[in-house]
Design a protein around this motif. Sequence first.
Motif, PDB file in Angstrom:
ATOM      1  N   PHE A 124       0.830  -1.203   0.000  1.00  0.00           N
ATOM      2  CA  PHE A 124       0.000   0.000   0.000  1.00  0.00           C
ATOM      3  C   PHE A 124       0.866   1.255   0.000  1.00  0.00           C
ATOM      4  O   PHE A 124       0.522   2.241  -0.653  1.00  0.00           O
ATOM      5  CB  PHE A 124      -0.948  -0.016   1.209  1.00  0.00           C
ATOM      6  N   ASN A 125       1.989   1.232   0.732  1.00  0.00           N
ATOM      7  CA  ASN A 125       2.911   2.365   0.707  1.00  0.00           C
ATOM      8  C   ASN A 125       3.435   2.599  -0.706  1.00  0.00           C
ATOM      9  O   ASN A 125       3.499   3.738  -1.168  1.00  0.00           O
ATOM     10  CB  ASN A 125       4.089   2.127   1.665  1.00  0.00           C
ATOM     11  N   PHE A 126       3.824   1.520  -1.369  1.00  0.00           N
ATOM     12  CA  PHE A 126       4.317   1.650  -2.743  1.00  0.00           C
ATOM     13  C   PHE A 126       3.249   2.249  -3.649  1.00  0.00           C
ATOM     14  O   PHE A 126       3.520   3.184  -4.409  1.00  0.00           O
ATOM     15  CB  PHE A 126       4.784   0.294  -3.278  1.00  0.00           C
ATOM     16  N   ALA A 127       2.042   1.725  -3.577  1.00  0.00           N
ATOM     17  CA  ALA A 127       0.960   2.222  -4.437  1.00  0.00           C
ATOM     18  C   ALA A 127       0.650   3.691  -4.147  1.00  0.00           C
ATOM     19  O   ALA A 127       0.499   4.498  -5.082  1.00  0.00           O
ATOM     20  CB  ALA A 127      -0.293   1.370  -4.240  1.00  0.00           C
ATOM     21  N   CYS A 128       0.583   4.051  -2.884  1.00  0.00           N
ATOM     22  CA  CYS A 128       0.282   5.442  -2.525  1.00  0.00           C
ATOM     23  C   CYS A 128       1.393   6.378  -2.954  1.00  0.00           C
ATOM     24  O   CYS A 128       1.136   7.488  -3.435  1.00  0.00           O
ATOM     25  CB  CYS A 128       0.044   5.567  -1.024  1.00  0.00           C
ATOM     26  N   MET A 129       2.627   5.949  -2.787  1.00  0.00           N
ATOM     27  CA  MET A 129       3.746   6.804  -3.190  1.00  0.00           C
ATOM     28  C   MET A 129       3.799   6.962  -4.705  1.00  0.00           C
ATOM     29  O   MET A 129       4.108   8.042  -5.202  1.00  0.00           O
ATOM     30  CB  MET A 129       5.051   6.257  -2.636  1.00  0.00           C
ATOM     31  N   VAL A 130       3.493   5.902  -5.436  1.00  0.00           N
ATOM     32  CA  VAL A 130       3.449   6.018  -6.899  1.00  0.00           C
ATOM     33  C   VAL A 130       2.379   7.024  -7.304  1.00  0.00           C
ATOM     34  O   VAL A 130       2.612   7.875  -8.168  1.00  0.00           O
ATOM     35  CB  VAL A 130       3.218   4.637  -7.567  1.00  0.00           C
ATOM     36  N   VAL A 131       1.221   6.958  -6.676  1.00  0.00           N
ATOM     37  CA  VAL A 131       0.150   7.900  -7.006  1.00  0.00           C
ATOM     38  C   VAL A 131       0.575   9.327  -6.680  1.00  0.00           C
ATOM     39  O   VAL A 131       0.436  10.245  -7.513  1.00  0.00           O
ATOM     40  CB  VAL A 131      -1.154   7.525  -6.256  1.00  0.00           C
ATOM     41  N   MET A 132       1.111   9.541  -5.486  1.00  0.00           N
ATOM     42  CA  MET A 132       1.498  10.895  -5.086  1.00  0.00           C
ATOM     43  C   MET A 132       2.629  11.446  -5.952  1.00  0.00           C
ATOM     44  O   MET A 132       2.576  12.602  -6.388  1.00  0.00           O
ATOM     45  CB  MET A 132       1.916  10.903  -3.613  1.00  0.00           C
ATOM     46  N   LEU A 133       3.650  10.645  -6.199  1.00  0.00           N
ATOM     47  CA  LEU A 133       4.777  11.123  -6.998  1.00  0.00           C
ATOM     48  C   LEU A 133       4.404  11.258  -8.474  1.00  0.00           C
ATOM     49  O   LEU A 133       4.967  12.090  -9.187  1.00  0.00           O
ATOM     50  CB  LEU A 133       5.981  10.200  -6.824  1.00  0.00           C
ATOM     51  N   PHE A 139       2.266  17.424 -12.698  1.00  0.00           N
ATOM     52  CA  PHE A 139       2.126  18.873 -12.592  1.00  0.00           C
ATOM     53  C   PHE A 139       3.463  19.608 -12.622  1.00  0.00           C
ATOM     54  O   PHE A 139       3.509  20.774 -13.001  1.00  0.00           O
ATOM     55  CB  PHE A 139       1.345  19.245 -11.334  1.00  0.00           C
ATOM     56  N   SER A 140       4.556  18.954 -12.261  1.00  0.00           N
ATOM     57  CA  SER A 140       5.845  19.637 -12.234  1.00  0.00           C
ATOM     58  C   SER A 140       6.593  19.545 -13.556  1.00  0.00           C
ATOM     59  O   SER A 140       7.236  20.501 -13.971  1.00  0.00           O
ATOM     60  CB  SER A 140       6.723  19.041 -11.132  1.00  0.00           C
ATOM     61  N   PHE A 141       6.544  18.391 -14.211  1.00  0.00           N
ATOM     62  CA  PHE A 141       7.405  18.175 -15.367  1.00  0.00           C
ATOM     63  C   PHE A 141       6.666  18.035 -16.693  1.00  0.00           C
ATOM     64  O   PHE A 141       7.200  18.393 -17.723  1.00  0.00           O
ATOM     65  CB  PHE A 141       8.291  16.951 -15.133  1.00  0.00           C
ATOM     66  N   MET A 142       5.491  17.499 -16.693  1.00  0.00           N
ATOM     67  CA  MET A 142       4.776  17.319 -17.955  1.00  0.00           C
ATOM     68  C   MET A 142       4.393  18.667 -18.547  1.00  0.00           C
ATOM     69  O   MET A 142       4.409  18.836 -19.759  1.00  0.00           O
ATOM     70  CB  MET A 142       3.527  16.460 -17.761  1.00  0.00           C
ATOM     71  N   THR A 147      12.508  17.026 -21.726  1.00  0.00           N
ATOM     72  CA  THR A 147      12.766  15.824 -22.515  1.00  0.00           C
ATOM     73  C   THR A 147      13.223  14.707 -21.581  1.00  0.00           C
ATOM     74  O   THR A 147      13.677  14.958 -20.478  1.00  0.00           O
ATOM     75  CB  THR A 147      13.850  16.091 -23.572  1.00  0.00           C
ATOM     76  N   GLY A 148      13.135  13.487 -22.047  1.00  0.00           N
ATOM     77  CA  GLY A 148      13.537  12.344 -21.225  1.00  0.00           C
ATOM     78  C   GLY A 148      12.567  12.082 -20.089  1.00  0.00           C
ATOM     79  O   GLY A 148      12.956  11.704 -19.000  1.00  0.00           O
ATOM     80  N   LYS A 149      11.297  12.283 -20.351  1.00  0.00           N
ATOM     81  CA  LYS A 149      10.286  12.151 -19.306  1.00  0.00           C
ATOM     82  C   LYS A 149      10.134  10.721 -18.818  1.00  0.00           C
ATOM     83  O   LYS A 149       9.951  10.488 -17.629  1.00  0.00           O
ATOM     84  CB  LYS A 149       8.939  12.668 -19.816  1.00  0.00           C
ATOM     85  N   LEU A 150      10.216   9.759 -19.711  1.00  0.00           N
ATOM     86  CA  LEU A 150      10.017   8.367 -19.316  1.00  0.00           C
ATOM     87  C   LEU A 150      11.136   7.879 -18.402  1.00  0.00           C
ATOM     88  O   LEU A 150      10.875   7.243 -17.375  1.00  0.00           O
ATOM     89  CB  LEU A 150       9.906   7.460 -20.544  1.00  0.00           C
TER      90      LEU A 150
END
Length: 188
Positions: A124-133, A139-142, A147-150
């Motif tokens: 659950f920590n992994f899933a929540c952190m993936v969602v938050m990050l 919102f920060s980079f897209m 370039t090199g987003k992936l």
Amino acid sequence: FLLLQISADKGLQMDRREIRMRQIAKYGIFVITIFMLYILQSTPGFMGFFGLKPVFMLPFCITLSMLDETWQAGVVYITGGLLTDLSCGRIPGTFTILLLLVCFGSIIAVKFFFKPNKQNIITFNFACMVVMLTVDFYFSFMFGGYTGKLAYYLKNVLLVSAYSSIFSILFYYFIEYINQRFVRFDAR
């Protein structure tokens, strides 16, 4: 008879006062822990692994929300969110709002869907952190047209989330220890 009733009421007040002081001490320990985790997270090169640095405050708050579902823990979530905003250089309130939503969602998930065992906490920590990050990445980079987003996404969202969620086991044991030390005083 009146004298016995007055002394019994006075004893009840002392109990309530003692319970309140113990709860303040308990959540004070959690807030101090958040500040210590902020210092560790902000230390350059601390626990760095192939250029990855773990995030400590988010998994701590998520684990706390899974193990302690009282409203007083919200102070810890807000403190952790504001310190995460400060350490990431984001607009104050971004991670605070995300962390509050995730923590309240995890309280609901634990209440209705699964038990907070070690495997569930890591997942659950992994899933929540993936969602938050991912929200932060979007919102920060897209919008910035980088370039090199992936490659950035894989490294700074997925790998950081995986690396950081491993520390939730340590937080699980710490929170369980503190909760057991104060268990008698949480009952109302």
